[in-house]
Scaffold this motif. Structure first.
Motif, PDB file in Angstrom:
ATOM      1  N   ALA A 170      19.785  -3.859  10.869  1.00  0.00           N
ATOM      2  CA  ALA A 170      19.028  -3.277  11.418  1.00  0.00           C
ATOM      3  C   ALA A 170      17.559  -3.273  10.991  1.00  0.00           C
ATOM      4  O   ALA A 170      16.506  -3.249  11.492  1.00  0.00           O
ATOM      5  N   TYR A 171      17.381  -2.696   9.552  1.00  0.00           N
ATOM      6  CA  TYR A 171      16.013  -2.660   8.813  1.00  0.00           C
ATOM      7  C   TYR A 171      15.785  -3.965   7.579  1.00  0.00           C
ATOM      8  O   TYR A 171      14.660  -3.360   7.148  1.00  0.00           O
ATOM      9  N   TRP A 172      15.877  -4.887   7.346  1.00  0.00           N
ATOM     10  CA  TRP A 172      15.812  -5.940   6.498  1.00  0.00           C
ATOM     11  C   TRP A 172      14.402  -6.621   7.030  1.00  0.00           C
ATOM     12  O   TRP A 172      13.158  -6.519   6.380  1.00  0.00           O
ATOM     13  N   ASP A 173      14.736  -6.786   8.173  1.00  0.00           N
ATOM     14  CA  ASP A 173      13.742  -7.212   8.930  1.00  0.00           C
ATOM     15  C   ASP A 173      11.597  -6.321   8.944  1.00  0.00           C
ATOM     16  O   ASP A 173      11.003  -6.534   9.012  1.00  0.00           O
ATOM     17  N   TYR A 174      12.616  -5.177   9.559  1.00  0.00           N
ATOM     18  CA  TYR A 174      11.620  -3.929   9.908  1.00  0.00           C
ATOM     19  C   TYR A 174      11.153  -3.450   8.148  1.00  0.00           C
ATOM     20  O   TYR A 174      10.210  -2.760   8.183  1.00  0.00           O
ATOM     21  N   ALA A 175      11.760  -3.858   7.311  1.00  0.00           N
ATOM     22  CA  ALA A 175      11.643  -3.618   6.021  1.00  0.00           C
ATOM     23  C   ALA A 175       9.952  -4.188   5.427  1.00  0.00           C
ATOM     24  O   ALA A 175       9.150  -3.170   4.673  1.00  0.00           O
ATOM     25  N   GLY A 176       9.600  -5.309   5.960  1.00  0.00           N
ATOM     26  CA  GLY A 176       8.490  -5.367   4.938  1.00  0.00           C
ATOM     27  C   GLY A 176       8.715  -6.033   3.782  1.00  0.00           C
ATOM     28  O   GLY A 176       7.824  -6.002   3.242  1.00  0.00           O
ATOM     29  N   THR A 177      10.218  -6.271   3.485  1.00  0.00           N
ATOM     30  CA  THR A 177      10.232  -6.254   1.363  1.00  0.00           C
ATOM     31  C   THR A 177      10.795  -7.827   1.683  1.00  0.00           C
ATOM     32  O   THR A 177      10.631  -8.643   2.619  1.00  0.00           O
ATOM     33  N   TYR A 178      10.545  -8.491   0.282  1.00  0.00           N
ATOM     34  CA  TYR A 178      10.510  -9.455  -0.258  1.00  0.00           C
ATOM     35  C   TYR A 178      11.767  -9.714  -0.407  1.00  0.00           C
ATOM     36  O   TYR A 178      12.472 -10.547  -0.905  1.00  0.00           O
ATOM     37  N   ALA A 179      12.147  -8.651  -0.604  1.00  0.00           N
ATOM     38  CA  ALA A 179      13.688  -8.506  -1.780  1.00  0.00           C
ATOM     39  C   ALA A 179      14.738  -9.503  -0.574  1.00  0.00           C
ATOM     40  O   ALA A 179      14.423  -9.408   0.656  1.00  0.00           O
ATOM     41  N   SER A 180      15.902 -10.090  -0.763  1.00  0.00           N
ATOM     42  CA  SER A 180      17.066 -10.906  -0.292  1.00  0.00           C
ATOM     43  C   SER A 180      17.619  -9.852   1.035  1.00  0.00           C
ATOM     44  O   SER A 180      17.254  -9.021   0.484  1.00  0.00           O
ATOM     45  N   ALA A 181      18.503 -10.618   1.230  1.00  0.00           N
ATOM     46  CA  ALA A 181      19.700  -9.823   2.331  1.00  0.00           C
ATOM     47  C   ALA A 181      20.573  -9.248   1.272  1.00  0.00           C
ATOM     48  O   ALA A 181      20.925  -7.979   1.801  1.00  0.00           O
ATOM     49  N   PHE A 182      21.266 -10.037   0.729  1.00  0.00           N
ATOM     50  CA  PHE A 182      21.883  -9.866  -0.197  1.00  0.00           C
ATOM     51  C   PHE A 182      21.522  -8.448  -1.215  1.00  0.00           C
ATOM     52  O   PHE A 182      22.515  -7.322  -1.600  1.00  0.00           O
ATOM     53  N   ASP A 212       0.938  -0.944  -0.325  1.00  0.00           N
ATOM     54  CA  ASP A 212      -0.003  -0.067   0.188  1.00  0.00           C
ATOM     55  C   ASP A 212       0.880   1.119   0.053  1.00  0.00           C
ATOM     56  O   ASP A 212       2.032   1.314   0.121  1.00  0.00           O
ATOM     57  N   ALA A 213       0.325   2.416  -0.292  1.00  0.00           N
ATOM     58  CA  ALA A 213       1.146   4.033  -0.306  1.00  0.00           C
ATOM     59  C   ALA A 213       2.410   3.032   1.500  1.00  0.00           C
ATOM     60  O   ALA A 213       3.184   4.431   1.371  1.00  0.00           O
ATOM     61  N   ARG A 214       1.880   3.331   2.281  1.00  0.00           N
ATOM     62  CA  ARG A 214       2.498   3.396   3.438  1.00  0.00           C
ATOM     63  C   ARG A 214       3.690   2.127   2.921  1.00  0.00           C
ATOM     64  O   ARG A 214       5.282   3.156   3.882  1.00  0.00           O
ATOM     65  N   PHE A 215       4.279   1.613   2.144  1.00  0.00           N
ATOM     66  CA  PHE A 215       5.061   0.413   2.089  1.00  0.00           C
ATOM     67  C   PHE A 215       5.869   1.806   1.192  1.00  0.00           C
ATOM     68  O   PHE A 215       7.299   1.923   1.235  1.00  0.00           O
ATOM     69  N   PHE A 216       5.476   1.820   0.134  1.00  0.00           N
ATOM     70  CA  PHE A 216       6.401   3.253  -0.826  1.00  0.00           C
ATOM     71  C   PHE A 216       7.169   4.188   0.134  1.00  0.00           C
ATOM     72  O   PHE A 216       7.988   4.506  -0.269  1.00  0.00           O
ATOM     73  N   LEU A 217       5.868   4.918   1.104  1.00  0.00           N
ATOM     74  CA  LEU A 217       6.308   5.724   1.394  1.00  0.00           C
ATOM     75  C   LEU A 217       7.681   5.262   2.849  1.00  0.00           C
ATOM     76  O   LEU A 217       9.040   6.043   3.255  1.00  0.00           O
ATOM     77  N   LYS A 218       7.731   4.234   3.199  1.00  0.00           N
ATOM     78  CA  LYS A 218       8.561   3.750   4.782  1.00  0.00           C
ATOM     79  C   LYS A 218       9.164   3.181   3.989  1.00  0.00           C
ATOM     80  O   LYS A 218      11.243   3.167   4.094  1.00  0.00           O
ATOM     81  N   THR A 219       9.521   2.625   2.308  1.00  0.00           N
ATOM     82  CA  THR A 219      10.909   2.329   1.758  1.00  0.00           C
ATOM     83  C   THR A 219      11.820   3.754   1.815  1.00  0.00           C
ATOM     84  O   THR A 219      12.681   3.410   1.971  1.00  0.00           O
ATOM     85  N   GLY A 220      10.500   4.876   0.744  1.00  0.00           N
ATOM     86  CA  GLY A 220      11.940   5.882   0.388  1.00  0.00           C
ATOM     87  C   GLY A 220      12.788   6.327   1.870  1.00  0.00           C
ATOM     88  O   GLY A 220      13.306   7.114   1.861  1.00  0.00           O
ATOM     89  N   LEU A 221      11.350   6.734   3.252  1.00  0.00           N
ATOM     90  CA  LEU A 221      12.375   7.112   3.667  1.00  0.00           C
ATOM     91  C   LEU A 221      13.385   6.705   4.816  1.00  0.00           C
ATOM     92  O   LEU A 221      14.235   7.336   5.236  1.00  0.00           O
TER      93      LEU A 221
END
Length: 276
Positions: free
Chosen positions: A76-88, A5-14
């Protein structure tokens, strides 16, 4: 699989903006503050090529700090970001983004006093975030200023990092397994921010200007961020030669030449080269 949703895009940018602000402060000490005066003193007793070697040596040494910073960013932020991208993938984006911002901050640290350089680094970070293409969309920014608005996007490290991060997030396979109804909803949300799921799994073979202006903002590689960081460093070392040479010669821009006429010719060549 959840639909962003909109929060995901904003959170990623922030998250990218936070990384940019912190690393802008860290990068200032490499060539700013007292290091500016050290470079000027060294230029007065050594050749300009030695000044270039000193810049390259410091920059190579800083890669270790950038590496450690990227690891901390991922942990610090991989889990918080809620992304499907890998850690690498997240590490790659973090390293490339930090590399680009360090390059631009080298320029500021060389040209301005510490207080002004710090202020300008914060301004650049926020402007890069505002010009990331989320709001307003990239398709609206590019035709602005008689078509020169695209230069603002191309010079924004946050834009490159965001588009690369979102590509890894979506192309991980999670979004490609959505049901037709869910994919239609996701397509609408991505389309509003300048992306299209129809162009996956790989972006179409078109130029960046064409894809971004037509609502396909995916970037599959972080190579552009490394290129941007290299261009910033090239500009920084050129400005270091200007400033150190001027201070070493008592205000005149000698650039290693014995006569004023040759100095003017060298200065003109550098200005023309940087312009074009």
């Amino acid at each position: 699989v959840s639909i962003p949703d909109a929060r995901f895009f904003l959170k990623t940018g922030l998250l990218i903006l936070l990384l940019a602000l912190v690393q802008s402060v860290a990068a200032q000490r490499l060539f700013g503050g007292e290091e500016r005066h050290v470079a000027w003193r060294e230029a007065s007793v050594s050749s300009l090529i030695q000044v270039v070697f000193a810049f390259v040596g410091k920059d190579i040494a800083s890669l270790m700090e950038i590496t450690l910073t990227s690891f901390v960013f991922v942990f610090a932020y991989w889990d918080y970001a809620g992304t499907y991208a890998s850690a690498f993938d997240m590490y790659e984006v973090g390293f490339a983004t930090t590399y680009a911002f360090w390059g631009f901050n080298h320029v500021l640290a060389i040209c301005f006093p510490p207080s002004a350089a710090m202020l300008l680094s914060v301004v650049f970070s926020f402007m890069s975030f505002l010009m990331s293409g989320l709001r307003p969309p990239a398709a609206e920014i590019m035709p602005a200023l008689h078509g020169y608005g695209k230069l603002v996007l191309l010079a924004s490290p946050v834009r490159w990092a965001l588009t690369n991060w979102l590509f890894h997030h979506v192309a991980s396979g999670a979004a490609l397994t959505l049901s037709p109804v869910a994919k239609a909803v996701a397509e609408q949300r991505f389309r509003e921010r300048g992306f299209s799921l129809e162009d996956l799994p790989m972006p179409p073979n078109r130029s960046i200007n064409e894809r971004w202006s037509q609502g396909s903002g995916w970037v599959s590689s972080s190579g552009q961020l490394f290129l941007l960081g290299f261009l910033f460093r090239f500009l920084a070392v050129t400005l270091l030669l200007f400033t150190s040479s001027a201070n070493a010669s008592g205000g005149q821009l000698s650039l290693g030449e014995m006569s004023m006429a040759k100095s003017r010719v060298m200065k003109g060549c550098l200005v023309i080269f940087l312009t074009f």
